[in-house]
Motif scaffolding. Structure first.
Motif, PDB file in Angstrom:
ATOM      1  N   ARG A  35      -2.988  29.811 -22.758  1.00  0.00           N
ATOM      2  CA  ARG A  35      -3.554  29.046 -21.646  1.00  0.00           C
ATOM      3  C   ARG A  35      -2.580  27.977 -21.157  1.00  0.00           C
ATOM      4  O   ARG A  35      -2.286  27.888 -19.964  1.00  0.00           O
ATOM      5  CB  ARG A  35      -4.878  28.396 -22.066  1.00  0.00           C
ATOM      6  CG  ARG A  35      -5.551  27.607 -20.956  1.00  0.00           C
ATOM      7  CD  ARG A  35      -6.884  27.015 -21.404  1.00  0.00           C
ATOM      8  NE  ARG A  35      -6.756  26.123 -22.550  1.00  0.00           N
ATOM      9  CZ  ARG A  35      -6.328  24.857 -22.499  1.00  0.00           C
ATOM     10  NH1 ARG A  35      -5.968  24.326 -21.341  1.00  0.00           N
ATOM     11  NH2 ARG A  35      -6.265  24.112 -23.593  1.00  0.00           N
ATOM     12  N   ARG A  67      -2.435  36.260 -25.565  1.00  0.00           N
ATOM     13  CA  ARG A  67      -3.272  36.600 -24.408  1.00  0.00           C
ATOM     14  C   ARG A  67      -4.621  37.144 -24.873  1.00  0.00           C
ATOM     15  O   ARG A  67      -5.677  36.753 -24.376  1.00  0.00           O
ATOM     16  CB  ARG A  67      -2.585  37.615 -23.505  1.00  0.00           C
ATOM     17  CG  ARG A  67      -3.394  37.967 -22.257  1.00  0.00           C
ATOM     18  CD  ARG A  67      -2.731  39.054 -21.433  1.00  0.00           C
ATOM     19  NE  ARG A  67      -2.448  40.265 -22.177  1.00  0.00           N
ATOM     20  CZ  ARG A  67      -3.359  41.190 -22.500  1.00  0.00           C
ATOM     21  NH1 ARG A  67      -4.613  41.041 -22.153  1.00  0.00           N
ATOM     22  NH2 ARG A  67      -3.009  42.266 -23.173  1.00  0.00           N
ATOM     23  N   GLU A  68      -4.591  38.027 -25.865  1.00  0.00           N
ATOM     24  CA  GLU A  68      -5.828  38.592 -26.400  1.00  0.00           C
ATOM     25  C   GLU A  68      -6.672  37.523 -27.087  1.00  0.00           C
ATOM     26  O   GLU A  68      -7.905  37.538 -26.994  1.00  0.00           O
ATOM     27  CB  GLU A  68      -5.511  39.737 -27.350  1.00  0.00           C
ATOM     28  CG  GLU A  68      -4.933  40.940 -26.629  1.00  0.00           C
ATOM     29  CD  GLU A  68      -4.443  42.025 -27.572  1.00  0.00           C
ATOM     30  OE1 GLU A  68      -4.646  41.912 -28.800  1.00  0.00           O
ATOM     31  OE2 GLU A  68      -3.850  42.997 -27.072  1.00  0.00           O
ATOM     32  N   HIS A  70      -6.716  34.321 -26.298  1.00  0.00           N
ATOM     33  CA  HIS A  70      -7.305  33.533 -25.210  1.00  0.00           C
ATOM     34  C   HIS A  70      -8.530  34.252 -24.648  1.00  0.00           C
ATOM     35  O   HIS A  70      -9.575  33.630 -24.418  1.00  0.00           O
ATOM     36  CB  HIS A  70      -6.269  33.292 -24.111  1.00  0.00           C
ATOM     37  CG  HIS A  70      -6.852  32.674 -22.880  1.00  0.00           C
ATOM     38  ND1 HIS A  70      -7.256  31.363 -22.826  1.00  0.00           N
ATOM     39  CD2 HIS A  70      -7.121  33.196 -21.665  1.00  0.00           C
ATOM     40  CE1 HIS A  70      -7.748  31.109 -21.627  1.00  0.00           C
ATOM     41  NE2 HIS A  70      -7.665  32.210 -20.901  1.00  0.00           N
ATOM     42  N   GLN A  71      -8.412  35.557 -24.465  1.00  0.00           N
ATOM     43  CA  GLN A  71      -9.533  36.336 -23.938  1.00  0.00           C
ATOM     44  C   GLN A  71     -10.732  36.263 -24.882  1.00  0.00           C
ATOM     45  O   GLN A  71     -11.868  36.097 -24.433  1.00  0.00           O
ATOM     46  CB  GLN A  71      -9.121  37.793 -23.694  1.00  0.00           C
ATOM     47  CG  GLN A  71     -10.201  38.617 -23.037  1.00  0.00           C
ATOM     48  CD  GLN A  71     -10.592  38.094 -21.660  1.00  0.00           C
ATOM     49  OE1 GLN A  71      -9.737  37.648 -20.896  1.00  0.00           O
ATOM     50  NE2 GLN A  71     -11.858  38.126 -21.347  1.00  0.00           N
ATOM     51  N   ARG A  72     -10.493  36.351 -26.187  1.00  0.00           N
ATOM     52  CA  ARG A  72     -11.592  36.229 -27.156  1.00  0.00           C
ATOM     53  C   ARG A  72     -12.210  34.830 -27.104  1.00  0.00           C
ATOM     54  O   ARG A  72     -13.425  34.686 -27.204  1.00  0.00           O
ATOM     55  CB  ARG A  72     -11.108  36.547 -28.572  1.00  0.00           C
ATOM     56  CG  ARG A  72     -10.927  38.036 -28.822  1.00  0.00           C
ATOM     57  CD  ARG A  72     -10.659  38.337 -30.287  1.00  0.00           C
ATOM     58  NE  ARG A  72      -9.451  37.683 -30.794  1.00  0.00           N
ATOM     59  CZ  ARG A  72      -8.233  38.195 -30.716  1.00  0.00           C
ATOM     60  NH1 ARG A  72      -8.030  39.363 -30.154  1.00  0.00           N
ATOM     61  NH2 ARG A  72      -7.193  37.532 -31.225  1.00  0.00           N
ATOM     62  N   GLU A  75     -14.417  34.804 -24.044  1.00  0.00           N
ATOM     63  CA  GLU A  75     -15.621  35.604 -24.274  1.00  0.00           C
ATOM     64  C   GLU A  75     -16.604  34.866 -25.175  1.00  0.00           C
ATOM     65  O   GLU A  75     -17.816  34.903 -24.938  1.00  0.00           O
ATOM     66  CB  GLU A  75     -15.246  36.956 -24.867  1.00  0.00           C
ATOM     67  CG  GLU A  75     -14.558  37.867 -23.868  1.00  0.00           C
ATOM     68  CD  GLU A  75     -13.943  39.105 -24.502  1.00  0.00           C
ATOM     69  OE1 GLU A  75     -14.084  39.307 -25.728  1.00  0.00           O
ATOM     70  OE2 GLU A  75     -13.309  39.874 -23.762  1.00  0.00           O
TER      71      GLU A  75
END
Length: 83
Positions: A35, A67-68, A70-72, A75
């Motif tokens: 981020r 990146r993954e 951050h996505q978690r 979510e």
């Protein structure tokens, strides 16, 4: 459902983010590195993101770990807001 070990690792990362970097309690270091480094262009966090991604590629062949992560984090925040 994520494994207990995975949740414990996320908890440790969140605690380290608060203790070491004065960050938010619900954000992992990896998610923050993505981020702040990639989305906001902070050079220090971009460097941390590169190091973290290289570490996770070397240890687990996991590309784009930050990146993954951050996505978690996003979510998880959305799940909390939905309750």
């Amino acid at each position: 459902m994520t494994s207990r070990l995975s949740r414990l690792a996320a908890l440790a990362s969140q605690a380290a983010n608060v203790i070491l970097f004065n960050g938010q309690a619900d954000e992992t270091i990896s998610g923050r590195a993505w981020r702040e480094g990639d989305l906001h262009g902070e050079p220090v966090w971009r460097g941390r993101r590169v190091l973290i991604d290289r570490l996770f590629w070397t240890l687990a062949r996991q590309p784009d770990h930050c990146r993954e992560s951050h996505q978690r984090d996003v979510e998880f925040a959305l799940l909390i807001l939905a309750d």
